[in-house]
Design a protein around this motif. Structure first.
Motif, PDB file in Angstrom:
ATOM      1  N   HIS A 193       7.023 -12.910   6.352  1.00 27.71           N
ATOM      2  CA  HIS A 193       8.485 -11.894   5.614  1.00 27.71           C
ATOM      3  C   HIS A 193       8.554 -10.927   4.322  1.00 27.71           C
ATOM      4  CE1 HIS A 193      12.458 -11.768   4.877  1.00 27.71           C
ATOM      5  NE2 HIS A 193      12.180 -11.346   4.069  1.00 27.71           N
ATOM      6  N   TYR A 194       8.894 -10.109   5.152  1.00 29.42           N
ATOM      7  CA  TYR A 194       9.089  -8.937   4.155  1.00 29.42           C
ATOM      8  C   TYR A 194      10.029  -8.293   4.101  1.00 29.42           C
ATOM      9  CZ  TYR A 194       3.705  -8.588   6.350  1.00 29.42           C
ATOM     10  OH  TYR A 194       2.179  -8.161   6.480  1.00 29.42           O
ATOM     11  N   ILE A 195      10.197  -7.939   2.912  1.00 29.55           N
ATOM     12  CA  ILE A 195      11.263  -6.839   2.304  1.00 29.55           C
ATOM     13  C   ILE A 195      10.811  -5.350   2.374  1.00 29.55           C
ATOM     14  CG2 ILE A 195      12.646  -6.457   0.813  1.00 29.55           C
ATOM     15  CD1 ILE A 195      12.346  -9.398  -0.893  1.00 29.55           C
ATOM     16  N   GLU A 196      11.265  -4.659   2.941  1.00 32.33           N
ATOM     17  CA  GLU A 196      11.136  -3.096   3.439  1.00 32.33           C
ATOM     18  C   GLU A 196      11.606  -3.018   1.993  1.00 32.33           C
ATOM     19  OE1 GLU A 196      10.508  -2.410   6.967  1.00 32.33           O
ATOM     20  OE2 GLU A 196       9.238  -3.961   7.542  1.00 32.33           O
ATOM     21  N   PRO A 197      11.454  -1.171   1.985  1.00 37.30           N
ATOM     22  CA  PRO A 197       9.417  -0.632   2.201  1.00 37.30           C
ATOM     23  C   PRO A 197       8.964  -1.051   1.784  1.00 37.30           C
ATOM     24  CG  PRO A 197      10.462   0.659   0.796  1.00 37.30           C
ATOM     25  CD  PRO A 197      11.281  -0.111   1.402  1.00 37.30           C
ATOM     26  N   LEU A 198       7.753  -1.094   3.040  1.00 45.91           N
ATOM     27  CA  LEU A 198       6.495  -1.867   1.882  1.00 45.91           C
ATOM     28  C   LEU A 198       5.310  -0.878   1.619  1.00 45.91           C
ATOM     29  CD1 LEU A 198       5.038  -4.908   1.859  1.00 45.91           C
ATOM     30  CD2 LEU A 198       4.387  -4.514   4.117  1.00 45.91           C
ATOM     31  N   PHE A 199       4.221  -1.027   0.738  1.00 44.99           N
ATOM     32  CA  PHE A 199       3.524   0.068   0.754  1.00 44.99           C
ATOM     33  C   PHE A 199       2.325  -0.382   0.119  1.00 44.99           C
ATOM     34  CE2 PHE A 199       7.745   1.953  -0.719  1.00 44.99           C
ATOM     35  CZ  PHE A 199       7.508   2.926  -0.277  1.00 44.99           C
ATOM     36  N   ARG A 200       1.184   0.315  -0.093  1.00 39.14           N
ATOM     37  CA  ARG A 200       0.010  -0.566   0.596  1.00 39.14           C
ATOM     38  C   ARG A 200      -1.081   0.792   0.517  1.00 39.14           C
ATOM     39  NH1 ARG A 200      -2.250   1.955   4.377  1.00 39.14           N
ATOM     40  NH2 ARG A 200      -1.685   2.118   6.332  1.00 39.14           N
ATOM     41  N   PRO A 201      -2.671   0.849  -0.773  1.00 37.16           N
ATOM     42  CA  PRO A 201      -3.057   1.616  -0.403  1.00 37.16           C
ATOM     43  C   PRO A 201      -3.406   2.373   0.886  1.00 37.16           C
ATOM     44  CG  PRO A 201      -3.478   0.466  -2.093  1.00 37.16           C
ATOM     45  CD  PRO A 201      -2.616  -0.263  -0.901  1.00 37.16           C
ATOM     46  N   PRO A 202      -4.281   3.720   1.127  1.00 33.13           N
ATOM     47  CA  PRO A 202      -4.155   4.070   1.846  1.00 33.13           C
ATOM     48  C   PRO A 202      -6.258   3.522   2.817  1.00 33.13           C
ATOM     49  CG  PRO A 202      -4.360   5.946   1.030  1.00 33.13           C
ATOM     50  CD  PRO A 202      -3.954   4.778   0.189  1.00 33.13           C
ATOM     51  N   SER A 203      -7.038   2.586   1.723  1.00 34.97           N
ATOM     52  CA  SER A 203      -8.566   2.315   2.352  1.00 34.97           C
ATOM     53  C   SER A 203      -7.767   0.320   2.684  1.00 34.97           C
ATOM     54  CB  SER A 203      -8.594   2.343   0.941  1.00 34.97           C
ATOM     55  OG  SER A 203      -8.365   1.732  -0.014  1.00 34.97           O
ATOM     56  N   GLU A 204      -6.052  -0.170   2.228  1.00 34.47           N
ATOM     57  CA  GLU A 204      -6.192  -1.588   2.592  1.00 34.47           C
ATOM     58  C   GLU A 204      -5.813  -1.106   4.008  1.00 34.47           C
ATOM     59  OE1 GLU A 204      -6.888  -3.890   1.191  1.00 34.47           O
ATOM     60  OE2 GLU A 204      -7.413  -2.719  -0.235  1.00 34.47           O
ATOM     61  N   ALA A 205      -5.851  -0.147   4.658  1.00 33.48           N
ATOM     62  CA  ALA A 205      -4.995   0.347   5.958  1.00 33.48           C
ATOM     63  C   ALA A 205      -5.471  -1.060   7.265  1.00 33.48           C
ATOM     64  CB  ALA A 205      -5.420   1.229   6.960  1.00 33.48           C
ATOM     65  N   ASP A 206      -6.431  -1.970   7.403  1.00 32.53           N
ATOM     66  CA  ASP A 206      -6.721  -2.870   8.373  1.00 32.53           C
ATOM     67  C   ASP A 206      -6.994  -4.259   6.827  1.00 32.53           C
ATOM     68  OD1 ASP A 206      -7.362  -1.177  10.276  1.00 32.53           O
ATOM     69  OD2 ASP A 206      -9.842  -0.525   9.355  1.00 32.53           O
ATOM     70  N   SER A 207      -5.722  -4.266   6.091  1.00 28.86           N
ATOM     71  CA  SER A 207      -6.070  -5.295   5.581  1.00 28.86           C
ATOM     72  C   SER A 207      -4.858  -5.742   5.897  1.00 28.86           C
ATOM     73  CB  SER A 207      -5.519  -5.241   4.156  1.00 28.86           C
ATOM     74  OG  SER A 207      -6.822  -4.906   3.287  1.00 28.86           O
ATOM     75  N   LEU A 208      -4.621  -8.204   5.761  1.00 32.52           N
ATOM     76  CA  LEU A 208      -3.545  -8.165   5.605  1.00 32.52           C
ATOM     77  C   LEU A 208      -2.547  -8.155   4.493  1.00 32.52           C
ATOM     78  CD1 LEU A 208      -1.565 -10.127   6.900  1.00 32.52           C
ATOM     79  CD2 LEU A 208      -3.074 -12.022   5.763  1.00 32.52           C
ATOM     80  N   ILE A 209      -1.340  -7.845   4.870  1.00 32.18           N
ATOM     81  CA  ILE A 209      -0.604  -7.784   2.933  1.00 32.18           C
ATOM     82  C   ILE A 209       0.293  -8.885   3.039  1.00 32.18           C
ATOM     83  CG2 ILE A 209       0.837  -6.414   1.998  1.00 32.18           C
ATOM     84  CD1 ILE A 209       0.920  -4.133   3.818  1.00 32.18           C
ATOM     85  N   LEU A 210       0.122  -9.571   1.737  1.00 32.60           N
ATOM     86  CA  LEU A 210       1.219 -10.977   2.052  1.00 32.60           C
ATOM     87  C   LEU A 210       1.705  -9.746   0.433  1.00 32.60           C
ATOM     88  CD1 LEU A 210      -1.024 -13.664   1.845  1.00 32.60           C
ATOM     89  CD2 LEU A 210       0.134 -12.820   3.177  1.00 32.60           C
ATOM     90  N   GLN A 211       3.297  -9.899   0.422  1.00 28.53           N
ATOM     91  CA  GLN A 211       4.222 -10.097  -0.837  1.00 28.53           C
ATOM     92  C   GLN A 211       4.630 -11.239  -1.264  1.00 28.53           C
ATOM     93  OE1 GLN A 211       7.935  -8.492   0.991  1.00 28.53           O
ATOM     94  NE2 GLN A 211       7.608  -6.607   0.029  1.00 28.53           N
ATOM     95  N   VAL A 212       3.484 -10.861  -2.324  1.00 29.69           N
ATOM     96  CA  VAL A 212       3.416 -11.752  -3.340  1.00 29.69           C
ATOM     97  C   VAL A 212       4.902 -11.735  -4.729  1.00 29.69           C
ATOM     98  CG1 VAL A 212       1.788 -12.795  -3.031  1.00 29.69           C
ATOM     99  CG2 VAL A 212       1.886 -11.100  -5.102  1.00 29.69           C
ATOM    100  N   THR A 213       5.166 -10.188  -4.825  1.00 31.25           N
ATOM    101  CA  THR A 213       6.553 -10.212  -5.790  1.00 31.25           C
ATOM    102  C   THR A 213       6.434  -9.175  -4.689  1.00 31.25           C
ATOM    103  OG1 THR A 213       5.540  -8.008  -6.625  1.00 31.25           O
ATOM    104  CG2 THR A 213       5.233 -10.196  -7.482  1.00 31.25           C
ATOM    105  N   ASN A 214       8.277  -8.875  -4.824  1.00 30.44           N
ATOM    106  CA  ASN A 214       8.881  -7.818  -4.525  1.00 30.44           C
ATOM    107  C   ASN A 214       9.479  -6.524  -5.512  1.00 30.44           C
ATOM    108  OD1 ASN A 214      10.950  -6.364  -2.581  1.00 30.44           O
ATOM    109  ND2 ASN A 214      12.838  -6.980  -4.168  1.00 30.44           N
ATOM    110  N   GLY A 215       8.707  -5.409  -5.266  1.00 34.09           N
ATOM    111  CA  GLY A 215       9.753  -3.974  -6.205  1.00 34.09           C
ATOM    112  C   GLY A 215       7.858  -3.879  -7.411  1.00 34.09           C
ATOM    113  N   CYS A 216       8.173  -3.445  -8.048  1.00 36.73           N
ATOM    114  CA  CYS A 216       7.625  -3.258  -9.348  1.00 36.73           C
ATOM    115  C   CYS A 216       8.064  -3.498 -10.756  1.00 36.73           C
ATOM    116  CB  CYS A 216       7.457  -1.647  -9.118  1.00 36.73           C
ATOM    117  SG  CYS A 216       6.686  -1.159 -11.081  1.00 36.73           S
TER     118      CYS A 216
END
Length: 300
Positions: free
Chosen positions: A8-31
């Motif tokens: 489950h994601y709280i969007e928007p979601l960001f990741r580095p370009p090099s993580e395009a093929d990675s599974l993203i786990l949202q362990v915190t929300n925001g910064c």
């Protein structure tokens, strides 16, 4: 057939370009800091910082293990998963190892100040559990520029964090923002940033150009009256100064973000001369267009 996604994601979601093929786990929300004047990533109301409940995160990891096959890389979102306590990070990495044994790399964004809260032994344990790459937005090595953009770090705090991570065998990818100091601070921004990178020798280095998706009013008000935007020529010249003063042994360099008008790729130091030749061509062309020439800058 109806399929419920395991995460489950709280969007928007960001990741580095090099993580395009990675599974993203949202362990915190925001910064956890979220006061940098140049950053618009987590400004929406739903992105107010909060660690996600540990039980939810661990349950997601278990569901991913049950429904996803062959996951090789995982990126821990949002803006700084390393703000979590060592205990919680250890539990997350242990769960990944248990339920997703095919994962060979776990990575995260990171604020340097949160590395100061981890002991060398704790970082070594996280590395042994799979955390192998951390992305650090240094932005600048110049303390004046960092203060003017409300970055919560200094040259020293960023340097110390990178060296501490490297001592634990956790690779670092460091980002510098071209044009962050405007015309007034351009040269000192470039020189201090080069000094920071030389002192830390990160495995990866990236640059992007300062841009604003929603306008620059907030940034300029915080920065002060001495901010003047860099022209395209200024940006090229600043990059030239930065690269000229880098003395790196083996760092992969990328300047290919959508905001960059000049795409640069290489290994530093072996490709330094080639990169400087490319920059010099861009500088010469910009000179021919006049001192205030601007190429459009696009933000993604």
């Amino acid at each position: 057939m109806y399929f419920t996604t395991p995460v489950h994601y709280i969007e928007p979601l960001f990741r580095p370009p090099s993580e395009a093929d990675s599974l993203i786990l949202q362990v915190t929300n925001g910064c956890s800091w979220n006061q940098c004047s140049f950053c618009e990533m987590y400004t929406q109301p739903q992105k107010k910082f909060k660690p996600r409940p540990e039980t939810e995160v661990l349950a997601e990891i278990q569901r991913c293990g049950e429904s996803l096959q062959g996951v090789r890389r995982i990126f821990l979102a949002d803006g700084d998963a390393m703000v979590l306590s060592f205990r919680r990070l250890e539990a997350i990495l242990q769960a990944i190892r248990t339920y997703l044994p095919s994962v060979s790399r776990v990575s995260s964004y990171c604020l340097p100040q949160n590395i100061a809260n981890k002991t060398p032994e704790q970082l070594q344990t996280l590395r042994e559990l799979g955390l192998s790459l951390v992305y650090i937005g240094a932005e600048s090595g110049d303390d004046t520029v960092l203060q003017k953009v409300q970055k919560s770090e200094t040259f020293a705090s960023t340097r110390d964090a990178i060296l501490k991570l490297k001592a634990a065998r956790i690779k670092t990818s460091v980002m510098i923002i071209n044009g962050l100091g405007g015309k007034q601070y351009s040269e000192q921004h470039a020189l201090a940033s080069a000094e920071l990178i030389n002192a830390t020798q990160p495995e990866y280095l990236a640059t992007l150009a300062l841009f604003f998706r929603y306008g620059e009013r907030r940034f300029t008000e915080i920065f002060g009256e001495d901010y003047t935007p860099c022209s395209t020529l200024d940006l090229f010249t600043e990059m030239q100064t930065f690269i000229q003063h880098l003395e790196l042994k083996q760092t992969i360099f990328r300047s290919d973000h959508i905001s960059n008008n000049l795409v640069l790729k290489g290994a530093l130091g072996k490709d330094k001369a080639k990169l400087l030749a490319q920059i010099q061509q861009a500088v010469a062309y910009a000179h021919s267009q006049g001192p205030n020439w601007h190429l459009p800058v696009y933000g993604g």
